[in-house]
Design a protein around this motif. Structure first.
Motif, PDB file in Angstrom:
ATOM      1  N   ASP A   1      46.885  49.295 -27.707  1.00  0.00           N
ATOM      2  CA  ASP A   1      46.953  48.269 -26.673  1.00  0.00           C
ATOM      3  C   ASP A   1      46.169  46.985 -26.981  1.00  0.00           C
ATOM      4  OD1 ASP A   1      48.399  49.885 -24.560  1.00  0.00           O
ATOM      5  OD2 ASP A   1      46.699  51.171 -24.978  1.00  0.00           O
ATOM      6  N   PRO A   2      46.737  46.066 -27.750  1.00  0.00           N
ATOM      7  CA  PRO A   2      46.073  44.776 -27.947  1.00  0.00           C
ATOM      8  C   PRO A   2      45.729  44.133 -26.607  1.00  0.00           C
ATOM      9  CG  PRO A   2      47.960  44.989 -29.415  1.00  0.00           C
ATOM     10  CD  PRO A   2      48.017  46.159 -28.476  1.00  0.00           C
ATOM     11  N   GLY A   3      44.502  43.629 -26.531  1.00  0.00           N
ATOM     12  CA  GLY A   3      44.019  43.079 -25.279  1.00  0.00           C
ATOM     13  C   GLY A   3      43.163  44.042 -24.498  1.00  0.00           C
ATOM     14  N   LEU A   4      43.198  45.321 -24.887  1.00  0.00           N
ATOM     15  CA  LEU A   4      42.393  46.327 -24.187  1.00  0.00           C
ATOM     16  C   LEU A   4      41.443  47.016 -25.157  1.00  0.00           C
ATOM     17  CD1 LEU A   4      41.703  47.866 -21.620  1.00  0.00           C
ATOM     18  CD2 LEU A   4      43.616  49.428 -22.122  1.00  0.00           C
ATOM     19  N   TYR A   5      41.977  47.790 -26.090  1.00  0.00           N
ATOM     20  CA  TYR A   5      41.097  48.530 -27.002  1.00  0.00           C
ATOM     21  C   TYR A   5      40.539  47.680 -28.133  1.00  0.00           C
ATOM     22  CZ  TYR A   5      42.323  52.729 -24.484  1.00  0.00           C
ATOM     23  OH  TYR A   5      42.479  53.667 -23.488  1.00  0.00           O
ATOM     24  N   ASP A   6      40.924  46.412 -28.195  1.00  0.00           N
ATOM     25  CA  ASP A   6      40.261  45.496 -29.126  1.00  0.00           C
ATOM     26  C   ASP A   6      39.336  44.528 -28.397  1.00  0.00           C
ATOM     27  OD1 ASP A   6      42.176  44.000 -27.847  1.00  0.00           O
ATOM     28  OD2 ASP A   6      43.155  43.257 -29.670  1.00  0.00           O
ATOM     29  N   HIS A   7      39.192  44.699 -27.084  1.00  0.00           N
ATOM     30  CA  HIS A   7      38.289  43.831 -26.328  1.00  0.00           C
ATOM     31  C   HIS A   7      36.840  44.183 -26.663  1.00  0.00           C
ATOM     32  CE1 HIS A   7      36.184  41.949 -22.957  1.00  0.00           C
ATOM     33  NE2 HIS A   7      37.266  41.218 -22.757  1.00  0.00           N
ATOM     34  N   PRO A   8      35.980  43.206 -26.908  1.00  0.00           N
ATOM     35  CA  PRO A   8      34.593  43.503 -27.304  1.00  0.00           C
ATOM     36  C   PRO A   8      33.866  44.439 -26.343  1.00  0.00           C
ATOM     37  CG  PRO A   8      35.054  41.178 -27.622  1.00  0.00           C
ATOM     38  CD  PRO A   8      36.252  41.745 -26.918  1.00  0.00           C
ATOM     39  N   ARG A   9      34.115  44.308 -25.047  1.00  0.00           N
ATOM     40  CA  ARG A   9      33.428  45.167 -24.084  1.00  0.00           C
ATOM     41  C   ARG A   9      33.836  46.627 -24.250  1.00  0.00           C
ATOM     42  NH1 ARG A   9      33.415  44.183 -17.491  1.00  0.00           N
ATOM     43  NH2 ARG A   9      32.118  45.992 -16.948  1.00  0.00           N
ATOM     44  N   VAL A  10      35.124  46.869 -24.492  1.00  0.00           N
ATOM     45  CA  VAL A  10      35.608  48.234 -24.682  1.00  0.00           C
ATOM     46  C   VAL A  10      35.146  48.788 -26.025  1.00  0.00           C
ATOM     47  CG1 VAL A  10      37.674  49.673 -24.914  1.00  0.00           C
ATOM     48  CG2 VAL A  10      37.581  47.897 -23.156  1.00  0.00           C
ATOM     49  N   VAL A  11      35.228  47.967 -27.070  1.00  0.00           N
ATOM     50  CA  VAL A  11      34.790  48.408 -28.400  1.00  0.00           C
ATOM     51  C   VAL A  11      33.313  48.768 -28.375  1.00  0.00           C
ATOM     52  CG1 VAL A  11      34.488  47.720 -30.806  1.00  0.00           C
ATOM     53  CG2 VAL A  11      36.584  47.084 -29.582  1.00  0.00           C
ATOM     54  N   GLU A  12      32.487  47.966 -27.703  1.00  0.00           N
ATOM     55  CA  GLU A  12      31.058  48.252 -27.624  1.00  0.00           C
ATOM     56  C   GLU A  12      30.801  49.547 -26.848  1.00  0.00           C
ATOM     57  OE1 GLU A  12      26.906  48.130 -27.881  1.00  0.00           O
ATOM     58  OE2 GLU A  12      28.537  47.295 -29.107  1.00  0.00           O
ATOM     59  N   ALA A  13      31.547  49.776 -25.784  1.00  0.00           N
ATOM     60  CA  ALA A  13      31.382  51.025 -25.026  1.00  0.00           C
ATOM     61  C   ALA A  13      31.731  52.222 -25.901  1.00  0.00           C
ATOM     62  CB  ALA A  13      32.255  50.995 -23.777  1.00  0.00           C
ATOM     63  N   LEU A  14      32.785  52.106 -26.691  1.00  0.00           N
ATOM     64  CA  LEU A  14      33.177  53.196 -27.583  1.00  0.00           C
ATOM     65  C   LEU A  14      32.152  53.381 -28.702  1.00  0.00           C
ATOM     66  CD1 LEU A  14      36.977  52.414 -27.664  1.00  0.00           C
ATOM     67  CD2 LEU A  14      35.975  54.567 -26.887  1.00  0.00           C
ATOM     68  N   ARG A  15      31.582  52.274 -29.203  1.00  0.00           N
ATOM     69  CA  ARG A  15      30.545  52.390 -30.235  1.00  0.00           C
ATOM     70  C   ARG A  15      29.331  53.134 -29.681  1.00  0.00           C
ATOM     71  NH1 ARG A  15      25.912  50.737 -31.788  1.00  0.00           N
ATOM     72  NH2 ARG A  15      25.623  49.469 -29.901  1.00  0.00           N
ATOM     73  N   ARG A  16      28.934  52.804 -28.474  1.00  0.00           N
ATOM     74  CA  ARG A  16      27.800  53.490 -27.849  1.00  0.00           C
ATOM     75  C   ARG A  16      28.090  54.976 -27.664  1.00  0.00           C
ATOM     76  NH1 ARG A  16      23.858  50.357 -25.336  1.00  0.00           N
ATOM     77  NH2 ARG A  16      24.216  48.091 -25.433  1.00  0.00           N
ATOM     78  N   PHE A  17      29.321  55.286 -27.258  1.00  0.00           N
ATOM     79  CA  PHE A  17      29.699  56.691 -27.123  1.00  0.00           C
ATOM     80  C   PHE A  17      29.592  57.404 -28.464  1.00  0.00           C
ATOM     81  CE2 PHE A  17      33.031  59.920 -27.608  1.00  0.00           C
ATOM     82  CZ  PHE A  17      32.717  60.785 -26.577  1.00  0.00           C
TER      83      PHE A  17
END
Length: 303
Positions: free
Chosen positions: A179-195
């Motif tokens: 989903d371009p626009g969702l799973y490449d959004h910096p906020r989502v990527v950072e949340a996944l990195r923290r996870f």
């Protein structure tokens, strides 16, 4: 919209839209399924709330109704439009109407071939199978937990990041191509990195319908998975039935979920403490995961 073009789902007045409703229902129930016309049209129709799906040209392609007692019925989609998300969109529209009416539960009689479709949308069986109009059915129901409405990309990003942040050890992500626009959004990527770096032996399973498209787009989640291969696992659906699944979702092991009936759109429903619905989505995911192909090509660094 579907992958084939825009569709419109609207609540309609029965009398004013009778011709369109009949066009779909007679094609599906009377002509295709050989249900007697006198059974298909009933005295309950004028008392029900009806939703209608139209294609880009305005032609009716699907319909369904919600009875005064909360029963969903007459769910019909023209053959050429099946497997494109029309049924899911109709069902979501009826669930919204039911919540607007203040209902906490809806029910339906699912034809045997549609039982898995309704299971994916949170319905559970009630009782044994039975025959109705010469077709095997199963009574099913769903309790309405008042989910949050997600209407646009900003809300989708915020909801997805919140679900990732609330996960304990497990995430399930079902996506067409990340989903371009969702799973490449910096906020989502950072949340996944923290996870992925939380050190809790977490696992995020990611099912894709088109792994090559995500790879060509250099999706940030793929790079994250390459750096944290013990946390992020990718598979691609291969079964033809699985590939027609039109929806997308994310769920966690803390009762959070975000479900989109049409997976290429951002609008959908979400819950942050809806354990039954999150578990149901995870079960749907796991069944497909077992049939899916591991994406070993996404493991290699330096793509």
């Amino acid at each position: 919209m579907t992958a084939d073009g825009p569709i419109q789902i609207v609540a309609v007045d029965y009398a004013g839209s009778l011709e369109a409703l009949r066009a779909v229902r007679e094609a599906v129930f009377v002509l295709e399924q050989q249900v007697p016309a006198e059974l298909e049209l009933d005295a309950l129709d004028p008392r029900c709330r009806h939703v209608l799906a139209r294609d880009a040209a305005g032609l009716p392609i699907g319909t369904a109704r919600l009875a005064p007692d909360g029963r969903i019925g007459r769910m019909a989609v023209l053959r050429a439009w099946r497997g494109r998300g029309v049924g899911s969109a109709l069902l979501q529209a009826l669930l919204r109407l039911a919540r607007e009416d203040g209902r906490d539960r809806v029910s339906l009689h699912a034809q045997a071939g549609a039982i898995d479709f309704y299971r994916r949308h949170g319905f559970v069986p009630v009782g044994e199978r039975f025959m109705e109009a010469g077709i095997e059915h199963l009574a099913m129901e769903r309790h309405l937990e008042r989910p949050l409405a997600v209407d646009d990309r900003d809300a989708a990003v915020a909801t997805t990041a919140a679900i990732v942040a609330a996960a304990r050890r497990r995430l399930w992500i079902y996506s067409r191509e990340l989903d371009p626009g969702l799973y490449d959004h910096p906020r989502v990527v950072e949340a996944l990195r923290r996870f992925g770096t939380a050190g809790v032996a977490g696992e995020a399973r990611i099912l894709l319908q088109d792994a090559a498209a995500a790879q060509r787009a250099h999706a940030p989640l793929i790079s994250l998975g390459q750096r944290l291969p013990s946390v992020f696992a990718f598979r691609e659906v291969g079964d033809p039935v699985d590939r027609t699944y039109p929806s997308a979702f994310i769920a966690n092991d803390a009762g959070g979920y975000y479900f989109r009936a049409l997976g290429h759109r951002f609008d959908g429903e979400a819950g942050l403490d809806a354990r039954a619905r999150a578990r149901q989505l995870a079960d749907t995911f796991d069944a497909v995961w077992e049939r899916a192909r591991p994406c070993s090509e996404l493991r290699a660094l330096g793509l």
